[in-house]
Structure formats: structure tokens, C-alpha cells
Design an enzyme around this catalytic site. Structure first.
Site, PDB file in Angstrom:
ATOM      1  N   SER A 130      21.020  15.379  36.258  1.00 23.68           N
ATOM      2  CA  SER A 130      19.223  15.156  35.679  1.00 23.68           C
ATOM      3  C   SER A 130      19.889  14.803  34.034  1.00 23.68           C
ATOM      4  CB  SER A 130      18.772  16.225  35.788  1.00 23.68           C
ATOM      5  OG  SER A 130      16.941  16.079  35.401  1.00 23.68           O
ATOM      6  N   HIS A 193      13.770  20.687  41.559  1.00 25.43           N
ATOM      7  CA  HIS A 193      13.683  19.899  40.531  1.00 25.43           C
ATOM      8  C   HIS A 193      12.629  18.729  40.282  1.00 25.43           C
ATOM      9  CE1 HIS A 193      14.461  17.691  37.135  1.00 25.43           C
ATOM     10  NE2 HIS A 193      15.610  17.940  36.473  1.00 25.43           N
ATOM     11  N   ASN A 194      13.117  17.595  40.773  1.00 21.66           N
ATOM     12  CA  ASN A 194      12.840  16.745  40.901  1.00 21.66           C
ATOM     13  C   ASN A 194      10.889  17.073  41.068  1.00 21.66           C
ATOM     14  OD1 ASN A 194      14.953  15.271  40.152  1.00 21.66           O
ATOM     15  ND2 ASN A 194      14.368  13.828  41.401  1.00 21.66           N
TER      16      ASN A 194
END
Ligand code: 6PG
Length: 489
Positions: A130, A193-194
Site C-alpha cells: 500500500s 486496510h482498503n
């Protein structure tokens, strides 16, 4: 050809190229390969010029350049391309070699691929990366999972190129990369996370919407607010870029943000997070609303018609603007705490279901720098898990409990005012609804169970009997004596 390269990277799109340059900066020799081989020459002649980066025009040439065990990282589009490359690589690699997928792959695909590649005697890593272009180039957050035996071979490279953060408590400088777990654990954590990224973005957008339509603030005024917010407990990459976006002018000198069509895109990782939460039975309501909000935004033509049909009233909110801005900040902060609490609940459930031993504080540390959701706030989450590694829910941590209590009044004020004025705040309000439900000792689900038992003999448990004992009532006097069995589809 002398095997002198440390790692190969396949796929020279923006993330691939920047990761290669980052690895090169840290002293690793990388072989670059791309299916369209002219891209390799182009890369070597431009971005990679003057570096020790090597190029290959075939997989065989790439493999011949690699030291053993060979490490090959795929930076290709998630989906079929990953399977195709795995198949081709199995034809040229040897047992003990390592295939790494650094794309946004679905964790279930990674579970399957890990098993498959291991069955051929090789090792597999599925890793979240990321941070976008900038992160890939100067320090991403890297979340690897897959074959544990592969990790020692990949660790020196990944930890060298990852972002670094200073642990506020120990003062130690730590890489935003550590082993996440077996099989699809790395990609699961990246997917979460996304999902959280979707939630953070939606919360910021709702704050912007209230300031713009409710308070009538200009982009410049909101720029100043986000600038201020970025110096406090909301300090984060997404607040920082919002600050800068609001200051950006189009060629005619007006705010560029006002010229951008209000229909959000999405590539699917937020949707996957919500699908997984449904499978797990975990209420990540805020992420779900963030995904659905993007879907609503995409219905632009229908929204234009609906706006004509239902003509919203005047959205202006009266009162002291500075006070309102502070109330909105608190509503955002409290909602953000709920969102992360929900995201962590999801990871905890997934870890249980898949047998992963996730390190929750370690995940907060990995997200503390490099990635899109990086923030000061994640340092507080890390601290909560440092204090209590088996913390059941973030909302039980004293720091967050105090924070929520300190925001509650403003949070309710903002949600109720937005509702009154017809300004949509799905993420703010679902966070509050979740909070009220979560801290409600007796919900109306007793009535719901009665309804289920009434029409379908689905049975219920009683408050005056031990859990696990199920009862059925013949509510109408005309029903039979047979109760439905308890099962979950
Ligand atoms: C990251 C991002 C990245 C993601 C984009 C676009 O961690 O660097 O999460 O992986 O692909 O943010 O996602 P959407 O197109 O779904 O918004």
C-alpha cells in the site's frame, strides 16, 4: 549468464517500476520483466538508466539471472494474469524458489495459490503493498502472508524498502512490514486496510459536504480547516491530501474539486471486505455504507431526476461556524474510532475462521506509515494493543473510551442536524447507530425472535434459562408441535 540478481519483478506498470527503483536504492539487484518486452527496454533506457537494474526479455532469461532460491515478484493486475504467470513460472523455476504476488488479489485466490504452488515444491507469498506510486517508490506498507518458509528469504528486501516509523513508546525505528500469517492472511489484512480506506475517505467527504452545503464554506476556508485538523488527533495522509486538494485551482483560478464529476469509482477491494464481513457475521457497517455511498454516487442520472422530483430544502445550518467545525471534527473522530473497531473485529473473526495468528498491534504498526490510511491515530491503536495484546474490542480500550465519550455530544449534534437538513451522512450516522446498538444491553431482538418463532417455529432462548436451550411456543393455538431446527446458512 551469471546469476547475480536478488529478485525479479514482473510487471512494469506504475507500482512495479517504483518498487524496482526502491529496491535498487536499497542495494538490491533487480531483474525487470514485462510481457510486452518493449516496456523493459523503455524502462531501462529511462527511469532505470544509470542504476544496476537488469532487464530480461523472456522468463528463461530472467530466471537465469536470479540467485537461488529465486524470488520472483508479480506486480500484475489481480485475477487471471496472476494464475497465468504462476503457471508459466512453475515451468521455469525449481523447488524451493519463491513466487510473490504483490497485487490486490482476493485472499481466497491467495489461499488457493499458496496451496497450489506449495504442492509443486515451491513457496508462495501473497502480499499487500500500500501507498500508491509515492509509497512504492520511497517506502510502502507491505503486508506479506503465504508460505512461512518463504519469509526469511524475502524479509531483508521487504523490510529494507518498506516505510519506517518510530514507535512512540519504545523509540525504536520499525519497518512497516512484518509477517502477517499463513495462506491468504497478508491479502486479507490488505483488503481490510482498503475497506478502512473507503471508510476514512467517506467520513472526510461527509465532513466536507456538511461544511460546504450546511455551513456554506468555500474551498479555501475548508482547506484551512483540514490544515488545522492535520495538526491534531486526525493527522493522517488522507486529511493531508484533502487539505491540498481543496487548495488546488483549475486553469481559470476556481477550485478544481468543484469541476470534478461526483461519481465515485471503485476497483472492488471495499466490496470484498463487505462480502467477507457478511460471511463472518461481523457488522462493519461503516465500510458497507462507504461502499454503498460510492454506488449511490454512481447513479448520477437518476440522482439528477430525483433532485428535481423531491427538491431538497435549504441545507444551511445556523449557529457559530467555528463551533460547528469543531463538532464536525469530533463526529469524524468518533466515527473513525468505530470504523477501526469494526475493521479489527472483522480481522479477529477472519483469523479465527482461517487459523491465522494475527498480531493486531503489529498490523497497526504496519499501517502507521507508508500506506494510504497512515495516521497518528494508528499509533494510538498500536499503544492499545501494546497495553493489552488480547484486547477484545478497541472500544474497550480506556484511551478510545475516553475519546468516544468526549465526542459523543458533538457527534449526535452533527448527525441529527444533517438529518434535519437533508444532508446525507451515511457513515457518520451508521457509526452512531452501531455505537448505540453495541452499548445497548437489551436490544429488541427478543421481539424479533418471537416473530421468527411465531411464523416459522424457529425457536428462541429465554432470559430465565441457560444459553443453548431453545423453546418454541404455539403462538396461535393452531400451530403444530414441531419446531424448526437451529442452523445457520
Ligand atoms: C493502496 C490502495 C490501492 C487501491 C486504490 C484504489 O493501499 O495503495 O488501497 O491498493 O487500489 O486506493 O482503490 P479503489 O479504486 O477501489 O478506490
Amino acid at each position: 549468464m551469471e546469476p547475480r540478481a536478488d529478485i525479479a519483478v514482473i510487471g512494469l506498470a506504475v507500482m512495479g517500476q517504483n518498487l524496482i527503483l526502491n529496491m535498487n536504492d536499497h542495494g538490491f539487484t533487480v531483474v525487470a520483466y514485462n510481457r510486452t518486452t518493449s516496456k523493459v527496454d523503455d524502462f531501462l533506457a529511462n527511469e532505470a538508466r544509470g542504476t544496476r537494474i537488469l532487464g530480461a526479455h523472456s522468463l528463461a532469461e530472467m530466471v537465469a539471472l536470479l540467485k537461488k532460491p529465486r524470488r520472483v515478484m508479480l506486480m500484475v493486475k489481480a485475477g487471471a494474469a496472476v494464475d497465468e504467470f504462476i503457471e508459466q513460472l512453475l515451468g521455469v523455476l525449481e523447488p524451493g524458489d519463491i513466487i510473490i504476488d504483490g497485487g490486490n488479489s482476493l485472499f481466497e485466490d491467495t489461499i488457493r495459490r499458496t496451496k497450489y504452488v506449495e504442492s509443486k515444491g515451491l513457496l508462495y507469498i501473497g502480499t499487500g503493498v500500500s501507498g500508491g506510486e509515492e509509497g512504492a517508490r520511497h517506502g510502502p506498507s507491505i503486508m506479506p502472508g503465504g508460505s512461512p518458509a518463504a519469509w526469511p528469504h524475502v524479509k531483508p528486501i521487504f523490510q529494507a524498502i518498506a516505510a519506517k516509523v518510530t514507535d512512540p513508546h519504545t523509540g525504536a525505528v520499525e519497518p512497516c512490514c512484518d509477517w502477517v500469517g499463513e495462506g491468504g492472511a497478508g491479502h486479507y489484512v490488505k483488503m481490510t486496510h482498503n475497506g478502512i480506506e473507503y471508510g476514512d475517505m467517506q467520513l472526510i467527504c461527509e465532513a466536507y459536504h456538511i461544511m460546504k452545503d450546511g455551513l456554506g464554506m468555500t474551498a479555501d476556508e475548508m482547506h484551512a480547516v483540514f490544515k488545522e485538523w492535520n495538526t491534531g488527533e486526525l493527522e493522517s495522509y488522507l486529511i493531508e491530501i484533502t487539505r491540498d486538494i481543496l487548495a488546488k485551482k483549475d486553469d481559470d483560478g476556481t477550485p478544481l474539486v468543484d469541476k470534478i464529476l461526483d461519481t465515485a469509482g471503485q476497483k472492488g477491494t471495499g466490496k470484498w471486505t463487505v462480502i467477507s464481513s457478511q460471511e463472518m457475521g461481523i457488522p462493519i457497517t461503516l465500510i458497507a455504507e462507504a461502499v454503498y455511498s460510492r454506488c449511490v454516487s454512481a447513479m448520477k442520472e437518476q440522482r439528477v431526476l430525483a433532485a428535481k422530483a423531491y427538491k431538497p430544502g435549504n441545507p444551511r445550518i445556523a449557529g457559530d461556524r467555528a463551533q460547528w467545525v469543531e463538532d464536525i471534527r469530533k463526529a469524524l473522530y468518533a466515527s473513525k474510532i468505530i470504523s477501526y473497531a469494526q475493521g479489527y473485529m472483522l480481522m479477529r473473526a477472519a483469523a479465527k475462521a482461517h487459523g491465522w495468528n494475527l498480531n493486531y498491534g503489529g498490523i497497526a504498526l504496519m499501517w502507521r506509515g507508508g500506506c494510504i490510511i497512515r495516521s497518528r491515530f494508528l499509533g494510538d491503536i498500536k499503544a492499545a494493543f501494546d497495553k493489552k495484546p488480547n484486547l477484545e474490542n478497541l472500544l474497550f480500550d480506556p484511551f478510545f473510551k475516553k475519546a468516544i465519550k468526549g465526542c459523543a455530544r458533538s457527534w449526535r449534534k452533527v448527525v441529527s442536524s444533517a438529518v434535519k437538513k437533508g444532508i446525507p451522512v451515511p457513515a457518520f450516522s451508521t457509526a452512531l447507530a452501531f455505537f448505540d446498538g453495541f452499548r445497548c444491553e437489551r436490544l429488541p431482538a427478543n421481539l424479533l425472535q418471537a416473530q421468527r418463532d411465531y411464523f416459522g417455529a424457529h425457536t428462541y432462548e429465554r432470559v430465565d434459562r441457560p444459553r443453548g436451550e431453545f423453546f418454541h411456543t404455539n403462538w396461535t393455538g393452531t400451530g403444530g408441535r414441531v419446531a424448526s431446527s437451529t442452523y445457520t446458512v
